[in-house]
Design a protein around this motif. Sequence first.
Motif, PDB file in Angstrom:
ATOM      1  N   ILE A  31      24.455  52.793  29.256  1.00  0.00           N
ATOM      2  CA  ILE A  31      24.734  52.006  30.456  1.00  0.00           C
ATOM      3  C   ILE A  31      23.880  50.740  30.400  1.00  0.00           C
ATOM      4  O   ILE A  31      22.709  50.787  30.055  1.00  0.00           O
ATOM      5  CB  ILE A  31      24.406  52.790  31.742  1.00  0.00           C
ATOM      6  N   LYS A  32      24.484  49.609  30.767  1.00  0.00           N
ATOM      7  CA  LYS A  32      23.777  48.340  30.727  1.00  0.00           C
ATOM      8  C   LYS A  32      23.743  47.690  32.108  1.00  0.00           C
ATOM      9  O   LYS A  32      24.648  47.885  32.917  1.00  0.00           O
ATOM     10  CB  LYS A  32      24.454  47.382  29.740  1.00  0.00           C
ATOM     11  N   PHE A  33      22.695  46.925  32.320  1.00  0.00           N
ATOM     12  CA  PHE A  33      22.567  46.075  33.499  1.00  0.00           C
ATOM     13  C   PHE A  33      22.778  44.656  33.004  1.00  0.00           C
ATOM     14  O   PHE A  33      21.955  44.120  32.258  1.00  0.00           O
ATOM     15  CB  PHE A  33      21.181  46.263  34.126  1.00  0.00           C
ATOM     16  N   ILE A  34      23.892  44.036  33.381  1.00  0.00           N
ATOM     17  CA  ILE A  34      24.265  42.760  32.775  1.00  0.00           C
ATOM     18  C   ILE A  34      24.457  41.680  33.833  1.00  0.00           C
ATOM     19  O   ILE A  34      24.753  41.968  34.999  1.00  0.00           O
ATOM     20  CB  ILE A  34      25.556  42.889  31.938  1.00  0.00           C
ATOM     21  N   SER A  35      24.303  40.442  33.395  1.00  0.00           N
ATOM     22  CA  SER A  35      24.574  39.282  34.231  1.00  0.00           C
ATOM     23  C   SER A  35      25.716  38.500  33.599  1.00  0.00           C
ATOM     24  O   SER A  35      25.670  38.181  32.403  1.00  0.00           O
ATOM     25  CB  SER A  35      23.325  38.413  34.344  1.00  0.00           C
ATOM     26  N   ALA A  36      26.745  38.224  34.370  1.00  0.00           N
ATOM     27  CA  ALA A  36      27.900  37.470  33.893  1.00  0.00           C
ATOM     28  C   ALA A  36      27.797  36.039  34.393  1.00  0.00           C
ATOM     29  O   ALA A  36      27.645  35.804  35.596  1.00  0.00           O
ATOM     30  CB  ALA A  36      29.198  38.115  34.374  1.00  0.00           C
ATOM     31  N   ASN A  37      27.864  35.082  33.484  1.00  0.00           N
ATOM     32  CA  ASN A  37      27.787  33.682  33.852  1.00  0.00           C
ATOM     33  C   ASN A  37      29.024  33.238  34.619  1.00  0.00           C
ATOM     34  O   ASN A  37      30.100  33.835  34.496  1.00  0.00           O
ATOM     35  CB  ASN A  37      27.616  32.816  32.606  1.00  0.00           C
ATOM     36  N   SER A  38      28.867  32.182  35.382  1.00  0.00           N
ATOM     37  CA  SER A  38      29.999  31.595  36.090  1.00  0.00           C
ATOM     38  C   SER A  38      31.088  31.211  35.092  1.00  0.00           C
ATOM     39  O   SER A  38      30.791  30.735  33.987  1.00  0.00           O
ATOM     40  CB  SER A  38      29.532  30.358  36.854  1.00  0.00           C
ATOM     41  N   ALA A  39      32.341  31.434  35.471  1.00  0.00           N
ATOM     42  CA  ALA A  39      33.444  31.174  34.547  1.00  0.00           C
ATOM     43  C   ALA A  39      34.677  30.719  35.320  1.00  0.00           C
ATOM     44  O   ALA A  39      34.907  31.134  36.464  1.00  0.00           O
ATOM     45  CB  ALA A  39      33.778  32.430  33.744  1.00  0.00           C
ATOM     46  N   LEU A  40      35.462  29.859  34.682  1.00  0.00           N
ATOM     47  CA  LEU A  40      36.736  29.414  35.251  1.00  0.00           C
ATOM     48  C   LEU A  40      37.792  30.455  34.904  1.00  0.00           C
ATOM     49  O   LEU A  40      37.963  30.822  33.734  1.00  0.00           O
ATOM     50  CB  LEU A  40      37.130  28.049  34.681  1.00  0.00           C
ATOM     51  N   CYS A  41      38.512  30.923  35.918  1.00  0.00           N
ATOM     52  CA  CYS A  41      39.448  32.024  35.712  1.00  0.00           C
ATOM     53  C   CYS A  41      40.785  31.746  36.400  1.00  0.00           C
ATOM     54  O   CYS A  41      40.855  30.991  37.374  1.00  0.00           O
ATOM     55  CB  CYS A  41      38.878  33.328  36.265  1.00  0.00           C
ATOM     56  N   ALA A  42      41.818  32.376  35.871  1.00  0.00           N
ATOM     57  CA  ALA A  42      43.116  32.435  36.539  1.00  0.00           C
ATOM     58  C   ALA A  42      43.289  33.863  37.031  1.00  0.00           C
ATOM     59  O   ALA A  42      43.029  34.818  36.286  1.00  0.00           O
ATOM     60  CB  ALA A  42      44.240  32.040  35.584  1.00  0.00           C
ATOM     61  N   GLN A  43      43.739  34.028  38.267  1.00  0.00           N
ATOM     62  CA  GLN A  43      43.832  35.368  38.822  1.00  0.00           C
ATOM     63  C   GLN A  43      44.984  35.470  39.809  1.00  0.00           C
ATOM     64  O   GLN A  43      45.471  34.473  40.350  1.00  0.00           O
ATOM     65  CB  GLN A  43      42.521  35.744  39.512  1.00  0.00           C
ATOM     66  N   LYS A  44      45.376  36.710  40.018  1.00  0.00           N
ATOM     67  CA  LYS A  44      46.421  36.987  41.000  1.00  0.00           C
ATOM     68  C   LYS A  44      46.233  38.401  41.514  1.00  0.00           C
ATOM     69  O   LYS A  44      45.794  39.297  40.782  1.00  0.00           O
ATOM     70  CB  LYS A  44      47.828  36.842  40.381  1.00  0.00           C
ATOM     71  N   LEU A  45      46.604  38.622  42.776  1.00  0.00           N
ATOM     72  CA  LEU A  45      46.570  39.955  43.354  1.00  0.00           C
ATOM     73  C   LEU A  45      47.866  40.680  42.999  1.00  0.00           C
ATOM     74  O   LEU A  45      48.954  40.219  43.347  1.00  0.00           O
ATOM     75  CB  LEU A  45      46.402  39.883  44.874  1.00  0.00           C
ATOM     76  N   HIS A  46      47.731  41.801  42.307  1.00  0.00           N
ATOM     77  CA  HIS A  46      48.874  42.649  41.996  1.00  0.00           C
ATOM     78  C   HIS A  46      48.995  43.706  43.082  1.00  0.00           C
ATOM     79  O   HIS A  46      48.032  44.419  43.376  1.00  0.00           O
ATOM     80  CB  HIS A  46      48.676  43.318  40.632  1.00  0.00           C
ATOM     81  N   VAL A  47      50.152  43.813  43.701  1.00  0.00           N
ATOM     82  CA  VAL A  47      50.407  44.829  44.730  1.00  0.00           C
ATOM     83  C   VAL A  47      51.433  45.807  44.171  1.00  0.00           C
ATOM     84  O   VAL A  47      52.558  45.420  43.834  1.00  0.00           O
ATOM     85  CB  VAL A  47      50.913  44.201  46.037  1.00  0.00           C
ATOM     86  N   GLY A  48      51.057  47.072  44.060  1.00  0.00           N
ATOM     87  CA  GLY A  48      51.918  48.086  43.470  1.00  0.00           C
ATOM     88  C   GLY A  48      51.118  48.958  42.518  1.00  0.00           C
ATOM     89  O   GLY A  48      49.890  48.879  42.454  1.00  0.00           O
ATOM     90  N   HIS A  49      51.814  49.807  41.771  1.00  0.00           N
ATOM     91  CA  HIS A  49      51.151  50.737  40.871  1.00  0.00           C
ATOM     92  C   HIS A  49      50.384  49.976  39.805  1.00  0.00           C
ATOM     93  O   HIS A  49      50.865  48.985  39.258  1.00  0.00           O
ATOM     94  CB  HIS A  49      52.188  51.660  40.211  1.00  0.00           C
ATOM     95  N   TYR A  50      49.172  50.449  39.495  1.00  0.00           N
ATOM     96  CA  TYR A  50      48.349  49.753  38.508  1.00  0.00           C
ATOM     97  C   TYR A  50      48.990  49.744  37.123  1.00  0.00           C
ATOM     98  O   TYR A  50      48.685  48.899  36.288  1.00  0.00           O
ATOM     99  CB  TYR A  50      46.958  50.389  38.421  1.00  0.00           C
ATOM    100  N   ARG A  51      49.918  50.696  36.853  1.00  0.00           N
ATOM    101  CA  ARG A  51      50.568  50.731  35.537  1.00  0.00           C
ATOM    102  C   ARG A  51      51.432  49.503  35.286  1.00  0.00           C
ATOM    103  O   ARG A  51      51.796  49.210  34.156  1.00  0.00           O
ATOM    104  CB  ARG A  51      51.434  51.990  35.413  1.00  0.00           C
ATOM    105  N   ASP A  52      51.756  48.772  36.345  1.00  0.00           N
ATOM    106  CA  ASP A  52      52.608  47.584  36.206  1.00  0.00           C
ATOM    107  C   ASP A  52      51.813  46.286  36.179  1.00  0.00           C
ATOM    108  O   ASP A  52      52.397  45.204  36.261  1.00  0.00           O
ATOM    109  CB  ASP A  52      53.622  47.539  37.361  1.00  0.00           C
ATOM    110  N   THR A  53      50.500  46.362  36.052  1.00  0.00           N
ATOM    111  CA  THR A  53      49.701  45.136  36.081  1.00  0.00           C
ATOM    112  C   THR A  53      49.984  44.233  34.882  1.00  0.00           C
ATOM    113  O   THR A  53      49.669  43.039  34.930  1.00  0.00           O
ATOM    114  CB  THR A  53      48.191  45.447  36.129  1.00  0.00           C
ATOM    115  N   HIS A  54      50.573  44.794  33.801  1.00  0.00           N
ATOM    116  CA  HIS A  54      50.892  43.950  32.645  1.00  0.00           C
ATOM    117  C   HIS A  54      51.896  42.861  33.019  1.00  0.00           C
ATOM    118  O   HIS A  54      51.914  41.782  32.412  1.00  0.00           O
ATOM    119  CB  HIS A  54      51.432  44.805  31.492  1.00  0.00           C
ATOM    120  N   LEU A  55      52.741  43.127  34.016  1.00  0.00           N
ATOM    121  CA  LEU A  55      53.707  42.121  34.465  1.00  0.00           C
ATOM    122  C   LEU A  55      52.983  40.956  35.142  1.00  0.00           C
ATOM    123  O   LEU A  55      53.327  39.784  34.939  1.00  0.00           O
ATOM    124  CB  LEU A  55      54.710  42.755  35.424  1.00  0.00           C
TER     125      LEU A  55
END
Length: 210
Positions: free
Chosen positions: A136-160
């Motif tokens: 187990i690690k204790f890590i710090s993640a640097n600030s990053a530019l990201c693209a994101q979206k909220l998926h609503v529905g079964h997690y198995r379909d997140t690939h869409l």
Amino acid sequence: MNISQIKQITHDNRKLYPQVYAVKPGSVHIQQIPNLQYVSQEMNTSFHMDWTGHPQPLDEQWVVWKIVNQVKRISKGSLDYKFKLMPPEIIWQDSNENNRYSVSHMMQVPDCITVEIFEEAKACVQRNLRNKIPQIKFISANSALCAQKLHVGHYRDTHLTLQEINNFAKEQGYKVKGNRREIYLTPAMADIYPPESWKTIVRVEIEKLN
């Protein structure tokens, strides 16, 4: 507000970082994610894909939440700081023909948590389990530019949703530079939360093309 009232506050990083954890339904959007710290477990495991909540590992023990629970207890006693547990997150790295995945399984913790508190929490879990725990690690993640979206529905379909994010990034002149991260906002209780209501943030790190 007096001191006793301040001590009773239970901090919630969902409210402190709404751009990270309070994503609304809608189109893909680009967001600068701030520096955050996590308790993280590297795993090479298969998952119960018919599980009724967020993905659960089949052949490895997930102990991150046990350690974060101890972090929560220790910080309440030593810092007078109470906080709510954050949702589980997975960075999906690789998979193979045996449906085993290389992943980082993690939970975000407040900025006031130190390496010393983490080590004390890990040692406590080690004693309670009475056997060797995974790395187990204790890590710090640097600030990053990201693209994101909220998926609503079964997690198995997140690939869409991931494909939609990748297409959007390309159309906007960005390239994806990291593995996908999924944040499972809905508790794993299908009797209360039907699959069509499950909420998962899907996110990838991006950079502008030259």
